[in-house]
Design an enzyme around this catalytic site. Structure first.
Site, mmCIF file in Angstrom:
data_model
loop_
_atom_site.group_PDB
_atom_site.id
_atom_site.type_symbol
_atom_site.label_atom_id
_atom_site.label_comp_id
_atom_site.label_asym_id
_atom_site.label_seq_id
_atom_site.Cartn_x
_atom_site.Cartn_y
_atom_site.Cartn_z
ATOM 1 N N GLN A 117 0.812 -1.052 -0.037
ATOM 2 C CA GLN A 117 0.072 -0.143 0.013
ATOM 3 C C GLN A 117 0.804 1.301 0.229
ATOM 4 O OE1 GLN A 117 -3.159 0.635 -0.674
ATOM 5 N NE2 GLN A 117 -3.696 -1.326 -0.836
ATOM 6 N N SER A 118 1.989 1.196 -0.689
ATOM 7 C CA SER A 118 2.981 2.379 -0.620
ATOM 8 C C SER A 118 2.379 3.628 -1.443
ATOM 9 C CB SER A 118 4.315 1.967 -1.382
ATOM 10 O OG SER A 118 5.036 3.088 -1.703
ATOM 11 N N ASN A 119 2.415 4.738 -0.591
ATOM 12 C CA ASN A 119 1.827 6.116 -1.168
ATOM 13 C C ASN A 119 3.136 6.586 -2.157
ATOM 14 O OD1 ASN A 119 -0.408 6.242 0.446
ATOM 15 N ND2 ASN A 119 1.276 6.154 2.406
ATOM 16 N N CYS A 125 5.018 4.782 -4.033
ATOM 17 C CA CYS A 125 4.816 4.078 -5.360
ATOM 18 C C CYS A 125 3.514 4.626 -6.030
ATOM 19 C CB CYS A 125 4.765 2.496 -4.889
ATOM 20 S SG CYS A 125 6.128 1.734 -4.622
#
Ligand SMILES: *Cc1c(COP(=O)(O)O)cnc(C)c1O
Length: 331
Positions: A79-81, A83
């Protein structure tokens, strides 16, 4: 006045809308009965639902374009912001985007992961290697295909990324009277935000204390997170040709709020998210800002802050991941 020439001369891609607003959280401040709490809304940077990575990516993507690259590779959690914002920036500028995400492909595609796919990013599942350990092998593959990839480290936290937050601290000083502020609280996880804000504080000779709320437990091996922030701050000063250097203890990290580790939402985060939503109509996120706000609330409630001053909470974004925590947030 300090000369910001180097910073202003760096190539930059225009990805967001700045300055981001600052507002007073009147209801929350009254509810807690402590100092006036201000919020810096970097959740409103404007790039694909916003967040602090937009500031870093303006310098990083600016450099990628200057170098004539045609693709970018970066890494993060599922859930990387970082990325998600990288995927959007790449789409905007016509770069191919490769993301190395921790874990394995989940059954449900939602939150940031859904957005990564909408932006057309290529996703590589990296199992336990969510911090970019596999970037070199993806790079080799792309080079063998005749591409010219640009590597962006985990969280965009290198010297260029930190420059985004040197700029941010300078932006802040044009919006507020900084000697009224006793502390700035923010979530600190790959270090670029923290290092950049330390440098702008030095350049501006500001009196506020920077409190990075540590999000991720230290690794068993290798350097501590505090050492990483310390090194990045010094490297960024060198990169900018500034005559500043920091001691290890100049990095102030609050590590009492780690709970069960990165991405594990606990009662404190849940309560902070609900309190901000219900007093101010503002969304925090489960991984970063929920934890950082829980720390700030605890500091106010324990009477550690000066009620005659203001405290600033730097909202670093992240709300798109709320949806992937629906089961844990809804009760
Ligand atoms: C990445 C991130 C942070 C941490 O910033 P770093 O510069 O990596 O320390 C904080 N909040 C959100 C929402 C983020 O995505």
């Amino acid at each position: 006045m300090t000369n910001y020439k180097t910073l202003n001369d760096l190539p930059k891609a225009q990805l967001g809308f700045f300055p981001t607003p600052i507002v007073s959280l009147k209801n929350l401040s009254r509810h807690l009965g402590g100092p006036e709490i201000l919020i810096k809304r970097d959740d409103l940077t404007g790039l694909a639902l916003g967040g602090n990575k937009t500031r870093k990516l303006e310098f990083i993507i600016g450099d990628a374009i200057k170098q004539g690259c045609d693709s970018v590779i970066t890494a993060g959690a599922q859930q990387s912001n970082h990325c998600r914002q990288t995927a959007a920036a790449a789409a905007q500028l016509g770069l191919e985007c490769h993301l190395l995400l921790g874990g394995i492909q989940p059954d449900q595609i939602n939150g940031n992961l859904l957005l990564d796919k909408l932006f057309g990013a290529h996703i590589h599942w990296a199992k336990e290697n969510r911090k970019g350990e596999d970037i070199p092998s993806v790079r080799e593959t792309l080079v063998a295909q005749g591409k010219k990839p640009y590597l962006i480290p985990y969280g965009g936290s290198n010297e260029l990324g930190a420059c985004g937050f040197v700029n941010a601290g300078i932006e802040l000083s044009s919006q507020i009277t900084s000697d009224k502020i006793s502390h700035i609280f923010f979530a600190s996880s790959s270090g670029g935000t923290h290092a950049g804000l330390m440098i702008s504080k030095s350049l501006l000779k500001a009196s506020y204390k920077l409190v990075g709320v540590q999000i991720d437990k230290d690794e068993q091996q290798g350097s501590t997170f505090k050492e990483q922030v310390h090194n990045l701050a010094n490297q960024t000063c060198q990169f900018l040709g500034l005559d500043i250097s920091y001691e290890h203890n100049d990095v102030v990290l609050e590590d009492k709020y780690l709970g069960d580790g990165y991405g594990v939402i606990g009662v404190a985060e849940q309560q902070a998210i609900e309190l901000l939503a219900q007093t101010e109509g503002i969304l925090l996120d489960p991984v970063y800002t929920g934890r950082a706000m829980a720390a700030l609330i605890d500091k106010v409630q324990s009477g550690e802050l000066d009620n005659t001053k203001q405290v600033l909470f730097w909202h670093t974004g992240g709300a798109p991941s709320l949806f992937s925590y629906a089961n844990k947030l809804h009760n």
